[in-house]
Design an enzyme around this catalytic site. Structure first.
Site, mmCIF file in Angstrom:
data_model
loop_
_atom_site.group_PDB
_atom_site.id
_atom_site.type_symbol
_atom_site.label_atom_id
_atom_site.label_comp_id
_atom_site.label_asym_id
_atom_site.label_seq_id
_atom_site.Cartn_x
_atom_site.Cartn_y
_atom_site.Cartn_z
ATOM 1 N N SER A 150 0.935 -1.133 -0.050
ATOM 2 C CA SER A 150 0.055 -0.158 0.001
ATOM 3 C C SER A 150 0.942 1.152 -0.241
ATOM 4 O O SER A 150 2.261 1.061 0.277
ATOM 5 C CB SER A 150 -0.940 0.160 1.111
ATOM 6 O OG SER A 150 -1.636 1.080 1.266
ATOM 7 N N ARG A 395 -0.427 -3.833 -7.007
ATOM 8 C CA ARG A 395 -1.650 -4.590 -6.439
ATOM 9 C C ARG A 395 -2.792 -3.577 -6.969
ATOM 10 O O ARG A 395 -2.615 -2.500 -7.238
ATOM 11 C CB ARG A 395 -1.677 -4.612 -4.976
ATOM 12 C CG ARG A 395 -2.841 -5.122 -4.218
ATOM 13 C CD ARG A 395 -2.915 -6.732 -4.371
ATOM 14 N NE ARG A 395 -3.769 -7.642 -3.725
ATOM 15 C CZ ARG A 395 -5.084 -7.630 -4.207
ATOM 16 N NH1 ARG A 395 -5.441 -7.410 -5.434
ATOM 17 N NH2 ARG A 395 -5.826 -8.265 -3.137
ATOM 18 N N THR A 431 -7.197 1.636 4.353
ATOM 19 C CA THR A 431 -6.739 0.658 5.531
ATOM 20 C C THR A 431 -7.640 0.986 6.952
ATOM 21 O O THR A 431 -8.149 0.035 7.425
ATOM 22 C CB THR A 431 -5.354 0.898 5.975
ATOM 23 O OG1 THR A 431 -4.546 0.779 4.855
ATOM 24 C CG2 THR A 431 -4.699 0.175 6.815
ATOM 25 N N CYS A 582 -0.432 -6.251 -17.376
ATOM 26 C CA CYS A 582 0.162 -6.938 -16.319
ATOM 27 C C CYS A 582 1.626 -6.451 -15.782
ATOM 28 O O CYS A 582 2.433 -6.175 -16.933
ATOM 29 C CB CYS A 582 0.465 -8.543 -16.690
ATOM 30 S SG CYS A 582 1.555 -9.301 -15.574
ATOM 31 N N CYS A 606 3.852 -14.048 -11.224
ATOM 32 C CA CYS A 606 2.770 -13.303 -10.847
ATOM 33 C C CYS A 606 2.979 -12.605 -9.454
ATOM 34 O O CYS A 606 3.350 -13.247 -8.595
ATOM 35 C CB CYS A 606 1.524 -14.337 -10.795
ATOM 36 S SG CYS A 606 -0.103 -13.634 -10.184
ATOM 37 N N CYS A 609 -1.469 -9.229 -8.147
ATOM 38 C CA CYS A 609 -2.091 -7.921 -8.291
ATOM 39 C C CYS A 609 -3.579 -7.972 -8.733
ATOM 40 O O CYS A 609 -4.452 -7.140 -8.391
ATOM 41 C CB CYS A 609 -1.269 -6.811 -9.329
ATOM 42 S SG CYS A 609 -1.545 -7.216 -10.961
ATOM 43 N N CYS A 612 -5.204 -9.027 -14.245
ATOM 44 C CA CYS A 612 -5.867 -9.581 -15.332
ATOM 45 C C CYS A 612 -7.056 -10.196 -15.165
ATOM 46 O O CYS A 612 -7.995 -10.206 -16.082
ATOM 47 C CB CYS A 612 -4.821 -10.961 -15.617
ATOM 48 S SG CYS A 612 -4.368 -11.963 -14.250
#
Length: 637
Positions: A150, A395, A431, A582, A606, A609, A612
């Site tokens: 984050s 992310r 958050t 991606c 990968c 995130c 896709c």
């Protein structure tokens, strides 16, 4: 489970643990760099070089896999590099015909801010009311915090309610915001604007470090945390009520055969199951469809953005702890919503990143490459020169706000945190709202177990809380930018400075992100500059900094619903957008023996995130969990 399960009564001391040894596992005692005792487990059928199935496998928020440099953690002042066992009480352990089963009162999927807040609040209530209920948290990352990324400018409102003594208990929150800047970028200039962000009283933090600390607090209360176990399926009873989750099998080869280190998944059964998987949670998506949770409250589709971030270490004379900067404009065009951020952390570290809304239209746009361009802007480049990149990650995040929140209660459980979507878009913060949602769900769950009340109390409490008040005031900011950058700024300014969130109307979102993608013939290709290896980097270099790792010989966790669509639709009509959206180069088109381009999926790259799963034009890619413990290994993100 083929590992050691540590079981205790109410004691938090490791010396009081009783150990349940399952087949093919043996304990290896060890000592952490700070002298704390710990357990490491070695699977006898696994080679010592493979951490995925034995060595370094530990159920604890303090677990650090072999790929993490402990000395680097000490240098960063993390303070959580110790290895620590977990405590709590397993209600019962049984063996089903095909897999082991453990029963709890509450099962929580995901050891992020929402999941851990729920676990902590639930155990606090157990202590306050002298109730004996068990709770476990299952986490797909190799350690608690490994998959947490984050910005993060942290608003401590929920933490103040949950753990009011967090300062005295040495939470990794110690850099207050010292300045708040907002720029509009052109290619060569930065135009200062009035900052709409009120960050007074907030802190610049690493969320992955905060989550580790929360994991320790949860364990001290008796919560059992199982890192390295991926929840892959929902368990139902005969009445279609959720009764827990199943973890995926491990030790399956790409061809589907069982390898020597095969381990059957485990059934974690709970009287209530809370899903805290984060944005676009795979089980949460299935639950929303199964029980029509969006339709139940006429919620709109969720909208998303992709955030890409690096943590740098810069020259001390350039470092200004607590300085916060947000930008709009370049390098994105006026029809693409997004912006960059730059936060000064502690220890000469800064967070820099770019957030791009995934409803962008041009299939040639590459968010990763746009981020590389940001770092070369004349107003940002001097800060980074002479610095070093410590970590990279990416992310997706929810941007739908109030309009997109589904009904969060289902038979046998609830959806909490970013799985439901409580991000406050104009604040660029989620958050604190995720944590509060977890706390409210825990209180409702405790009420059902203790007093026989109804789980719908969570939904009622949520709508009566400051979370709902925040989201209601912020509801029109994101959809305002459907009309473009300048109209969006004008509407947002009116909402913020004039109406103050009390507008008599609620704007609707545009098309779902995947449908917003135009066919390639409507756009021209974007030619990005080559990385210089100083400020900008190629994807393999960045991936190395993410500590991403997956077992190569396993079935791909990225599945195509129709294997013909990549070549027949994505490549021919959209110019292969998956090769650009991606941020980990998972998707590549390579020539086959006939020199025809075919999609190649590099699943081991990968970053989890979920872009896709969201942006594919025909929703043909399904993101599912890989073997537990796979994925990124974030430590300062």
């Amino acid at each position: 489970m083929h590992r050691l399960l540590s079981i205790s009564s109410k004691s938090t001391s490791l010396k009081n643990h009783k150990q349940l040894q399952l087949p093919f596992a043996s304990p290896i005692s060890s000592t952490s760099p700070k002298g704390h005792s710990c357990f490491q487990y070695f699977h006898q059928n696994s080679p010592s070089s493979g951490p995925r199935f034995g060595l370094d496998r530990l159920f604890s928020s303090g677990y650090f896999p072999s790929r993490v440099n402990l000395r680097e953690h000490e240098r960063n002042g993390n303070g959580f590099s110790r290895l620590k066992g977990f405590v709590g009480e397993v209600r019962s352990f049984s063996s089903e015909i095909d897999r082991e089963s453990i029963e709890y009162d509450v099962v929580i999927v995901g050891a992020g801010p929402a999941g851990l807040s729920a676990a902590i609040r639930f155990k606090q209530l157990c202590q306050e009311k002298n109730a004996d209920f068990s709770v476990c948290v299952v986490e797909k990352g190799a350690e608690v915090g490994a998959h947490i990324i984050s910005g993060n400018v942290f608003e401590p409102r929920a933490l103040n309610e949950l753990l009011p003594q967090w300062k005295e208990e040495e939470a990794p929150i110690n850099i207050p915001v010292s300045s708040d800047k907002f720029w509009f970028l052109t290619k060569d200039h930065a135009i200062s604007l009035p900052s709409p962000f009120d960050n007074k009283g907030n802190y610049v933090i690493s969320l992955s470090q905060l989550v580790r600390w929360m994991g320790v607090k949860a364990e001290e209360l008796g919560v059992e945390i199982y890192p390295g176990f991926a929840a892959s399926e929902i368990l139902y009873d005969a009445d279609n009520k959720v009764v827990g989750i199943g973890t995926n099998d491990m030790g399956i080869a790409k061809d589907g055969s069982k390898k020597e280190n095969f381990q059957r998944g485990v059934a974690l059964k709970g009287r209530f199951t809370l899903l805290a998987e984060g944005c676009r949670g795979s089980l949460s998506q299935k639950i929303m469809k199964e029980y029509n949770l969006r339709e139940k409250v006429q919620a709109q589709h969720q909208t998303y953005a992709l955030g890409i971030k690096e943590v740098w270490e810069i020259d001390e004379n350039k470092h200004k702890p607590g300085e916060v900067l947000h930008t709009l404009g370049w390098p994105l065009n006026s029809k693409t919503y997004g912006g960059s951020f730059l936060y000064h952390m502690k220890d000469r570290q800064i967070s820099i990143g770019l957030v791009v809304a995934l409803n962008y239209r041009n299939p040639y746009l590459n968010p990763y490459e746009e981020f590389q361009r940001v770092k070369h802007h004349p107003s940002i480049k001097p800060l980074l020169e002479g610095g070093t990149v410590l970590q990279y990650g990416a992310r997706t995040l929810n941007e739908g706000g109030l309009q997109s929140v589904p009904y969060p209660v289902f038979p046998g459980g609830a959806i909490i945190g970013c799985s439901a979507g409580f991000l406050n878009v104009p604040k660029i913060k989620g958050t604190h709202t995720a944590m509060k949602s977890g706390m409210l769900a825990a209180e409702a769950t405790f009420g059902v177990l203790r007093e026989g009340s109804n789980m719908e109390a969570y939904w009622d409490a949520l709508r009566d809380s400051w979370v709902w008040e925040e989201l209601h005031k912020a509801r029109n900011y994101r959809p305002a930018f459907e009309y473009g950058l300048l109209p969006g700024l004008a509407i947002s300014a009116m909402e913020h400075y004039v109406l103050r969130g009390k507008s008599p109307f609620t704007l609707k979102h545009g098309k779902p992100d995947n449908e917003a993608t135009d066919v390639a013939r409507l756009h021209s290709p974007i030619h990005y500059p080559k990385p210089d290896g100083i400020l900008s980097f190629d994807v393999p270099t960045s991936l190395h900094r993410s500590n991403t790792n997956h077992e190569h010989d396993q079935p791909a966790h990225l599945r195509l619903r129709d294997p013909t669509i990549p070549e027949s639709v994505n490549l021919s009509e959209y110019a292969a957008p998956e090769s650009r959206y991606c941020p980990a180069r998972v998707y590549e088109y390579v020539p086959d023996e006939k020199n025809q381009l075919k999609l190649q999926i590099n699943a081991q790259n990968c970053l989890h995130c979920k872009a896709c799963d969201i942006k594919d034009p025909k929703q043909n890619i399904e993101w599912t969990v890989p073997e537990g413990g796979g994925g990124p290994g974030y430590s300062v993100m």
